[in-house]
Design a protein around this motif. Structure first.
Motif, short mmCIF file in Angstrom:
data_model
loop_
_atom_site.label_atom_id
_atom_site.label_comp_id
_atom_site.label_asym_id
_atom_site.label_seq_id
_atom_site.Cartn_x
_atom_site.Cartn_y
_atom_site.Cartn_z
N THR A 106 0.85 -1.19 0.00
CA THR A 106 0.00 0.00 0.00
C THR A 106 0.88 1.24 0.00
O THR A 106 2.09 1.17 0.26
CB THR A 106 -0.89 0.03 1.24
N LEU A 107 0.26 2.38 -0.29
CA LEU A 107 1.02 3.62 -0.28
C LEU A 107 1.61 3.87 1.11
O LEU A 107 2.77 4.31 1.22
CB LEU A 107 0.12 4.79 -0.69
N THR A 108 0.86 3.60 2.16
CA THR A 108 1.37 3.82 3.52
C THR A 108 2.60 2.97 3.77
O THR A 108 3.61 3.46 4.32
CB THR A 108 0.29 3.47 4.55
N GLU A 109 2.58 1.72 3.34
CA GLU A 109 3.72 0.83 3.54
C GLU A 109 4.92 1.28 2.70
O GLU A 109 6.07 1.26 3.17
CB GLU A 109 3.33 -0.60 3.19
N ARG A 110 4.65 1.69 1.46
CA ARG A 110 5.74 2.16 0.61
C ARG A 110 6.34 3.45 1.16
O ARG A 110 7.56 3.65 1.12
CB ARG A 110 5.23 2.38 -0.82
N ARG A 111 5.48 4.31 1.68
CA ARG A 111 5.96 5.58 2.22
C ARG A 111 6.85 5.33 3.44
O ARG A 111 7.89 5.99 3.61
CB ARG A 111 4.77 6.45 2.60
N GLU A 112 6.49 4.39 4.28
CA GLU A 112 7.30 4.07 5.46
C GLU A 112 8.67 3.56 5.06
O GLU A 112 9.69 3.95 5.64
CB GLU A 112 6.57 3.04 6.33
N LYS A 113 8.71 2.68 4.06
CA LYS A 113 9.99 2.16 3.60
C LYS A 113 10.84 3.27 2.98
O LYS A 113 12.06 3.35 3.20
CB LYS A 113 9.77 1.04 2.57
N ALA A 114 10.20 4.13 2.19
CA ALA A 114 10.92 5.21 1.53
C ALA A 114 11.48 6.21 2.54
O ALA A 114 12.62 6.66 2.43
CB ALA A 114 10.01 5.92 0.54
N ALA A 115 10.67 6.56 3.55
CA ALA A 115 11.12 7.50 4.58
C ALA A 115 12.31 6.93 5.35
O ALA A 115 13.28 7.64 5.63
CB ALA A 115 9.97 7.81 5.54
N ALA A 116 12.24 5.64 5.68
CA ALA A 116 13.35 5.00 6.40
C ALA A 116 14.62 5.00 5.55
O ALA A 116 15.72 5.27 6.04
CB ALA A 116 12.96 3.57 6.79
N ALA A 117 14.48 4.71 4.26
CA ALA A 117 15.65 4.68 3.38
C ALA A 117 16.27 6.06 3.24
O ALA A 117 17.49 6.20 3.07
CB ALA A 117 15.26 4.13 2.02
N ALA A 118 15.43 7.10 3.29
CA ALA A 118 15.92 8.46 3.16
C ALA A 118 16.41 9.06 4.48
O ALA A 118 17.05 10.12 4.48
CB ALA A 118 14.83 9.36 2.57
N GLY A 119 16.08 8.39 5.58
CA GLY A 119 16.50 8.89 6.89
C GLY A 119 15.62 9.99 7.44
O GLY A 119 16.09 10.84 8.20
N TYR A 120 14.31 9.95 7.09
CA TYR A 120 13.38 10.96 7.56
C TYR A 120 12.25 10.31 8.35
O TYR A 120 11.90 9.15 8.13
CB TYR A 120 12.76 11.74 6.39
N GLU A 121 11.65 11.10 9.23
CA GLU A 121 10.42 10.70 9.90
C GLU A 121 9.30 10.71 8.86
O GLU A 121 9.29 11.54 7.95
CB GLU A 121 10.13 11.67 11.04
N VAL A 122 8.35 9.78 8.97
CA VAL A 122 7.34 9.58 7.93
C VAL A 122 6.54 10.84 7.64
O VAL A 122 6.29 11.18 6.47
CB VAL A 122 6.40 8.41 8.30
N HIS A 123 6.08 11.53 8.71
CA HIS A 123 5.26 12.72 8.50
C HIS A 123 6.04 13.79 7.75
O HIS A 123 5.51 14.41 6.80
CB HIS A 123 4.79 13.27 9.84
N HIS A 124 7.31 14.00 8.11
CA HIS A 124 8.14 14.99 7.41
C HIS A 124 8.35 14.57 5.96
O HIS A 124 8.29 15.41 5.05
CB HIS A 124 9.50 15.12 8.12
N PHE A 125 8.56 13.29 5.75
CA PHE A 125 8.79 12.78 4.39
C PHE A 125 7.56 13.06 3.52
O PHE A 125 7.69 13.53 2.39
CB PHE A 125 9.07 11.28 4.44
N ARG A 126 6.37 12.78 4.06
CA ARG A 126 5.15 12.96 3.29
C ARG A 126 4.91 14.44 2.96
O ARG A 126 4.51 14.78 1.84
CB ARG A 126 3.95 12.39 4.05
N LYS A 127 5.14 15.31 3.93
CA LYS A 127 4.81 16.72 3.76
C LYS A 127 5.89 17.49 2.98
O LYS A 127 5.55 18.41 2.23
CB LYS A 127 4.62 17.38 5.12
N ARG A 128 7.15 17.10 3.16
CA ARG A 128 8.24 17.89 2.60
C ARG A 128 8.99 17.22 1.45
O ARG A 128 9.31 17.85 0.44
CB ARG A 128 9.26 18.23 3.71
N VAL A 129 9.26 15.93 1.62
CA VAL A 129 10.13 15.26 0.65
C VAL A 129 9.35 14.75 -0.56
O VAL A 129 9.81 14.86 -1.70
CB VAL A 129 10.89 14.10 1.33
#
Length: 300
Positions: free
Chosen positions: A89-112
């Motif tokens: 799901t998008l939520t699961e993909r977003r969590e993996k992507a945020a971890a790989a980028a070294g960001y907290e999920v909420h910051h990743f979604r809003k900024r990255v």
């Protein structure tokens, strides 16, 4: 002439929920499906489903060469373009992507995520700008019966033209494969490796074959590809395969002549080394390998 449609970061963000591969029922912003780079790659440009498949393929290609080095892996995870993210799901993909980028999920979604989508949109728009020609290869489809032509001189002439065009496009795709092989060889062994040198020579051979096919097309049908809009010289089609160093007119003519008389890459390369263009040909191969080295992270 009006400008073509432009991809936007917002349109790409709308695709995130579906992820790759894009399902047939995906709702896509028309601006994405109308991109010149999508239309030109679609097997059936007038078919929205064919354009959707072309968009999926183009997105995968741009994600594979994402220009922001640090975000390349997170971006592919976010869009589901790698096996470990497929079907999530998008939520699961977003969590993996945020971890790989070294960001907290909420910051990743809003900024990255917006930054990623805008960068990808820029790449899609640049691709459409680079695709100056709307000349497309002959459409292929699954054959259900043997190919037979009627006893009609016009049918024979049409078939002969498609034959010449197919030979020309086969050279373009072979050149594309060779340029990709150069990039792979450099990634594995570096620009000075023996593998990179061999791959560059193969790319030069494929380019020469394309130039030879283009010369034959010009003799038979004139200086422009029939049906192309805008008018496109046969030799220009090689540029659709990817970037490569510019050839002088003299070397291009020598390479085409060598390709016309060679049955193998080895025979071609021997002929080139014995010609007056040997020095320029060797420099071309070195320039190709050097230019395929990625820029340092953070460089502009």
């Amino acid at each position: 002439m009006t400008a073509g449609p432009q991809a936007s970061g917002a349109a790409l963000r709308d695709l995130l929920r579906a992820g790759l591969p894009l399902p047939d029922y995906t709702v896509v912003d028309p601006a994405l499906l109308d991109l010149r780079g999508v239309v030109a790659r679609a097997a059936w440009p007038d078919d929205p489903a064919s354009r959707l498949r072309a968009l999926d393929s183009l997105l995968r290609w741009q994600l594979a060469r994402f220009v922001h080095h640090r975000l390349a892996v997170p971006t592919r995870l976010l869009f589901g373009a790698v096996p470990e993210a497929a079907g999530l799901t998008l939520t699961e993909r977003r969590e993996k992507a945020a971890a790989a980028a070294g960001y907290e999920v909420h910051h990743f979604r809003k900024r990255v995520e917006p930054e990623i989508c805008e960068q990808l949109a820029d790449m899609l728009n640049a691709d459409s700008e680079d695709l100056r020609s709307r000349a497309i290869p002959p459409a292929l489809g699954q054959a259900r019966r043997p190919l037979r032509l009627p006893a009609d001189v016009f049918a024979w002439e049409a078939a002969e033209h498609e034959q010449a065009l197919s030979l020309l496009w086969s050279g373009v795709y072979a050149l594309r494969a060779a340029l990709l092989a150069v990039a792979v060889a450099i990634g594995m062994g570096g620009p000075d490796s023996a593998q990179a040198a061999e791959a560059a020579r193969t790319a030069l051979w494929r380019l020469a074959q394309t130039l030879n096919a283009a010369a034959g097309y010009v003799i038979a049908y004139g200086p422009s590809v029939l049906g192309a809009d805008p008018q496109t010289g046969p030799e220009e089609l090689g540029r659709l395969a990817g970037w490569f160093p510019v050839l002088s007119d003299e070397l291009a003519a020598e390479l085409a002549a060598a390709a016309s008389q060679s049955d193998s890459r080895e025979q071609f390369w021997s002929a080139v080394q014995a010609s007056s263009g040997a020095t320029e040909a060797n420099a071309w191969c070195k320039d190709l390998a050097a230019s395929a080295v990625p820029a340092e992270e953070g460089a502009s």
